[in-house]
Motif scaffolding. Structure first.
Motif, short mmCIF file in Angstrom:
data_model
loop_
_atom_site.label_atom_id
_atom_site.label_comp_id
_atom_site.label_asym_id
_atom_site.label_seq_id
_atom_site.Cartn_x
_atom_site.Cartn_y
_atom_site.Cartn_z
N ALA A 37 0.85 -1.19 0.00
CA ALA A 37 0.00 0.00 0.00
C ALA A 37 0.88 1.23 0.00
CB ALA A 37 -0.90 -0.01 1.22
N LEU A 38 0.41 2.28 -0.62
CA LEU A 38 1.17 3.52 -0.61
C LEU A 38 0.20 4.70 -0.59
CD1 LEU A 38 2.38 4.32 -4.20
CD2 LEU A 38 1.21 2.21 -3.71
N PRO A 39 0.59 5.78 0.08
CA PRO A 39 -0.31 6.93 0.20
C PRO A 39 -0.41 7.72 -1.11
CG PRO A 39 1.79 7.43 1.23
CD PRO A 39 1.85 5.98 0.82
N GLN A 40 -1.40 8.57 -1.14
CA GLN A 40 -1.58 9.49 -2.29
C GLN A 40 -0.55 10.60 -2.14
OE1 GLN A 40 -3.00 9.84 -5.33
NE2 GLN A 40 -5.10 10.50 -4.96
N ASP A 41 0.70 10.26 -2.46
CA ASP A 41 1.81 11.17 -2.19
C ASP A 41 2.83 11.06 -3.32
OD1 ASP A 41 3.44 12.80 -0.04
OD2 ASP A 41 4.79 11.22 -0.76
N GLU A 42 3.27 12.18 -3.85
CA GLU A 42 4.18 12.19 -5.00
C GLU A 42 5.51 11.51 -4.68
OE1 GLU A 42 6.61 15.33 -7.86
OE2 GLU A 42 4.94 16.05 -6.61
N ALA A 43 6.08 11.82 -3.50
CA ALA A 43 7.38 11.26 -3.15
C ALA A 43 7.32 9.73 -3.07
CB ALA A 43 7.86 11.84 -1.83
N GLU A 44 6.25 9.20 -2.47
CA GLU A 44 6.11 7.75 -2.36
C GLU A 44 5.96 7.11 -3.74
OE1 GLU A 44 6.15 5.62 0.11
OE2 GLU A 44 6.39 6.98 1.81
N LEU A 45 5.18 7.75 -4.59
CA LEU A 45 4.99 7.21 -5.94
C LEU A 45 6.29 7.21 -6.73
CD1 LEU A 45 1.60 9.00 -6.71
CD2 LEU A 45 1.92 6.54 -6.42
N ARG A 46 7.04 8.29 -6.62
CA ARG A 46 8.33 8.35 -7.31
C ARG A 46 9.29 7.28 -6.76
NH1 ARG A 46 9.42 12.72 -10.62
NH2 ARG A 46 7.92 14.45 -10.52
N GLY A 47 9.22 7.05 -5.45
CA GLY A 47 10.09 6.05 -4.84
C GLY A 47 9.79 4.65 -5.36
N ILE A 48 8.51 4.34 -5.51
CA ILE A 48 8.12 3.03 -6.03
C ILE A 48 8.65 2.84 -7.45
CG2 ILE A 48 6.14 1.68 -6.83
CD1 ILE A 48 6.53 1.55 -3.84
N ILE A 49 8.47 3.86 -8.26
CA ILE A 49 8.93 3.78 -9.65
C ILE A 49 10.44 3.62 -9.72
CG2 ILE A 49 9.10 5.07 -11.82
CD1 ILE A 49 6.33 6.28 -11.14
N ALA A 50 11.14 4.40 -8.90
CA ALA A 50 12.61 4.34 -8.90
C ALA A 50 13.12 2.98 -8.47
CB ALA A 50 13.17 5.43 -7.98
N SER A 51 12.42 2.34 -7.52
CA SER A 51 12.87 1.04 -7.03
C SER A 51 12.69 -0.07 -8.05
CB SER A 51 12.11 0.68 -5.75
OG SER A 51 10.74 0.43 -6.03
N LEU A 52 11.84 0.16 -9.05
CA LEU A 52 11.56 -0.87 -10.04
C LEU A 52 12.28 -0.66 -11.36
CD1 LEU A 52 7.70 -1.23 -9.44
CD2 LEU A 52 9.46 -2.89 -8.79
N THR A 53 12.84 0.53 -11.57
CA THR A 53 13.48 0.82 -12.86
C THR A 53 14.67 -0.10 -13.14
OG1 THR A 53 14.72 2.59 -11.74
CG2 THR A 53 12.75 3.22 -12.97
N ARG A 54 15.29 -0.66 -12.09
CA ARG A 54 16.45 -1.55 -12.31
C ARG A 54 16.04 -2.86 -12.99
NH1 ARG A 54 16.83 -5.35 -8.03
NH2 ARG A 54 15.33 -4.97 -6.34
N HIS A 55 14.74 -3.15 -12.99
CA HIS A 55 14.27 -4.38 -13.62
C HIS A 55 13.99 -4.18 -15.11
CE1 HIS A 55 13.87 -6.58 -9.84
NE2 HIS A 55 13.33 -5.48 -9.31
N GLY A 56 14.02 -2.95 -15.59
CA GLY A 56 13.80 -2.70 -17.01
C GLY A 56 12.69 -1.70 -17.27
N THR A 57 12.08 -1.78 -18.45
CA THR A 57 11.03 -0.86 -18.87
C THR A 57 9.76 -1.10 -18.07
OG1 THR A 57 11.94 -0.84 -21.10
CG2 THR A 57 9.70 -0.02 -20.83
N LEU A 58 9.15 -0.01 -17.59
CA LEU A 58 7.96 -0.11 -16.74
C LEU A 58 6.70 0.31 -17.48
CD1 LEU A 58 9.32 1.53 -13.45
CD2 LEU A 58 9.59 -0.83 -14.23
N LEU A 59 5.59 -0.30 -17.10
CA LEU A 59 4.25 0.11 -17.54
C LEU A 59 3.38 0.21 -16.30
CD1 LEU A 59 1.85 0.58 -19.48
CD2 LEU A 59 1.64 -1.92 -19.68
N LEU A 60 2.82 1.37 -16.05
CA LEU A 60 1.94 1.57 -14.91
C LEU A 60 0.50 1.64 -15.41
CD1 LEU A 60 2.38 3.66 -11.76
CD2 LEU A 60 0.37 4.13 -13.15
#
Length: 399
Positions: A37-60
Motif C-alpha cells: 500500500a502507498l499513500p496518495q503522495d508524490e514522493a512515495e509514488l516516485r520512490g516506487i517507480i525508482a525502485s523498479l526501474t532496475r528491472h527494465g522498462t515499466l508500464l503503470l
C-alpha cells in the motif's frame, strides 16, 4: 492498446483510492516484484517507480485515469514511463475469472497487473495531458452540475406556483428560463405581493431584463392574477421559499454564463476549433465535449467511434422468437448526450433535415431517426478529425 507492450519488463497495477493506493508489480514471467500500500503522495509514488526501474522498462496501469487517479498518472508521465488504464467493465469481467469473491485493494491491484501483463488488448493508452482538454473537462463537468441544479430549482419553482396559483404558473413558468421572471419572483414572490406592486411597477422590472417582452409578460401575469381570488393554504410559506429559489436560479445561471465564457476562450484557442465548428450545430459546449471525450483517443474506424459514443446498434438474435436491433446502453454517456443534442439542433440544416425526414418516412420514430442522424454525423466527424478537413455538405463533395 498500449504501443511497445512487447518491450515492457515490469507491469505495475495500481488500485487507486482517495487517500491510499495499492500497487502490485509483476515481471514478464509473472513473478511478483512488489505488493504494498502507498499513500496518495508524490514522493512515495516516485520512490516506487525508482525502485523498479532496475528491472527494465515499466508500464503503470490504473483503474481510474481521472480524479483520484490523476496524481499517479502525472507522476508516472513525469518519470517518463508508459501509462495506461484498465476500463471498469473490463476490470469487472476479468475479476470474475480469478478465484475468490473477496474485494480488496491488494486483489484488485494484482488483477490489474496481471491483465496488463497477459491481456494488452484490454488496456487503453493515456496520452500526455493536454492542459486545454484538462481544463475544459473540469469546467464542463462543473457546468453539468450547475445545469442539473438550475433545472431542479426551476422545477421546484414551477411546482410551488402550480400549488398556490396554477394560472400564475402558466404565465410565469414557460418564461422561467429568462432572468426577468426569476427577478420578478425575487422581488414579488406571491400573488398578493405582485398585486400590491401593480402592473406598471412589474412591467418596469420585467422590461429592465427583457426590454421587448417585459410589458407583454406583465400583462399576462396580471391577467393570470385575475383568474384566482382565493388564497391557497401554504401561500405564506411559498412566499419565503420562492424568492430564495429564484435567487438561487439567477446565481446558477450567472455562474454558467461565466463558465461558458471561459470554455469559449479555450475552444477558440484549440487547434481543432475551425474543423469542429465547420460542422452544422456544433456549438461551444458540444465542441468542448468533443475535445474532452474524443481528441487524444485512437479510433480505428468510424464504427469504433460510434461504438464508443453509444450509437452503434446492438443486434439481438435468439432462435426465432427474439430478433431485432436496439440502441446500445453502453458507451460514453456524456459524449452520447452531447452528440444527440447536436443532432437535434442540426435539424435546422437542410442536409440533416432531409436525412431525418427520410428515416421518418421509413417508419422510424422521432428518437430513432435522431439516433440514426447522430450515428451518421459520427461518421462525418471521424473523417473530419482523421483528415483534418472542414465539413463539406454532400452535394459539394459530389461536385
Amino acid at each position: 492498446m498500449i504501443k511497445d507492450h512487447h518491450l515492457v519488463d515490469v507491469f505495475i497495477g495500481v488500485d487507486v483510492g482517495k487517500s491510499n493506493h495499492h500497487a502490485v508489480a509483476l515481471d514478464r514471467n509473472g513473478k511478483k516484484l512488489l505488493d504494498k500500500a502507498l499513500p496518495q503522495d508524490e514522493a512515495e509514488l516516485r520512490g516506487i517507480i525508482a525502485s523498479l526501474t532496475r528491472h527494465g522498462t515499466l508500464l503503470l496501469v490504473v483503474d481510474q485515469p481521472a480524479t483520484i487517479g490523476a496524481l499517479p498518472i502525472a507522476v508516472a508521465q513525469a518519470e517518463g514511463i508508459l501509462v495506461g488504464y484498465l476500463p471498469g467493465l473490463a476490470m469487472r469481467r476479468i475479476a470474475d475469472l480469478h478465484p475468490g469473491e473477496a474485494k480488496t485493494d491488494a486483489r484488485d491491484a494484482a488483477i490489474i497487473a496481471e491483465a496488463a501483463r497477459t491481456m494488452p488488448h484490454t488496456l487503453r493508452a493515456i496520452a500526455l495531458a493536454d492542459e486545454q482538454a484538462a481544463e475544459l473537462s473540469m469546467l464542463c463537468g462543473f457546468d453539468d452540475d450547475l445545469a442539473k441544479q438550475a433545472t431542479a430549482a426551476s422545477n421546484r419553482i414551477r411546482g410551488l406556483l402550480t400549488q398556490i396559483h396554477p394560472a400564475l404558473e402558466r404565465a410565469i413558468g414557460p418564461h422561467l428560463d429568462h432572468r426577468a421572471m426569476a427577478e420578478l419572483l425575487v422581488r414579488y414572490p406571491t400573488p398578493d405581493a405582485q398585486r400590491k406592486a401593480g402592473q406598471t411597477r412589474v412591467a418596469v422590472l420585467l422590461r429592465k431584463f427583457a426590454p421587448r417582452a417585459g410589458k407583454r409578460w406583465a400583462a399576462e401575469v396580471f391577467t393570470a392574477l385575475g383568474e384566482q381570488t382565493v388564497v391557497v393554504s401554504g401561500t405564506g410559506a411559498a412566499g419565503i421559499v420562492l424568492p430564495q429559489l429564484a435567487a438561487q436560479l439567477v446565481q446558477l445561471r450567472t455562474s454558467r454564463a461565466k463558465i461558458l465564457a471561459r470554455v469559449e476562450e479555450l475552444v477558440e484557442a484549440h487547434p481543432l476549433h475551425l474543423v469542429l465548428t465547420s460542422m452544422p450545430a456544433v456549438g461551444v459546449r458540444t465542441e468542448a465535449r468533443i475535445i474532452t471525450e474524443i481528441v487524444g483517443k485512437e479510433f480505428a474506424s468510424a464504427g469504433h467511434l460510434a461504438s464508443y459514443s453509444g450509437f452503434a446498434p446492438v443486434t439481438w438474435r435468439s432462435g426465432t422468437s427474439i430478433r431485432g436491433d436496439h440502441s446500445s446502453r453502453k458507451g460514453n454517456k456524456v459524449l452520447k448526450r452531447a452528440l444527440f443534442l447536436s443532432a437535434f439542433a442540426a435539424l435546422k440544416d437542410p442536409v440533416s433535415r432531409a436525412y431525418y425526414d427520410r428515416k421518418r418516412a421509413e417508419g422510424k420514430r422521432h428518437n430513432q431517426a435522431l439516433i440514426a442522424l447522430a450515428r451518421r454525423r459520427c461518421d462525418v466527424l471521424f473523417a473530419m478529425l482523421r483528415d483534418m478537413t472542414l465539413y463539406e455538405p454532400p452535394q459539394l463533395r459530389a461536385a
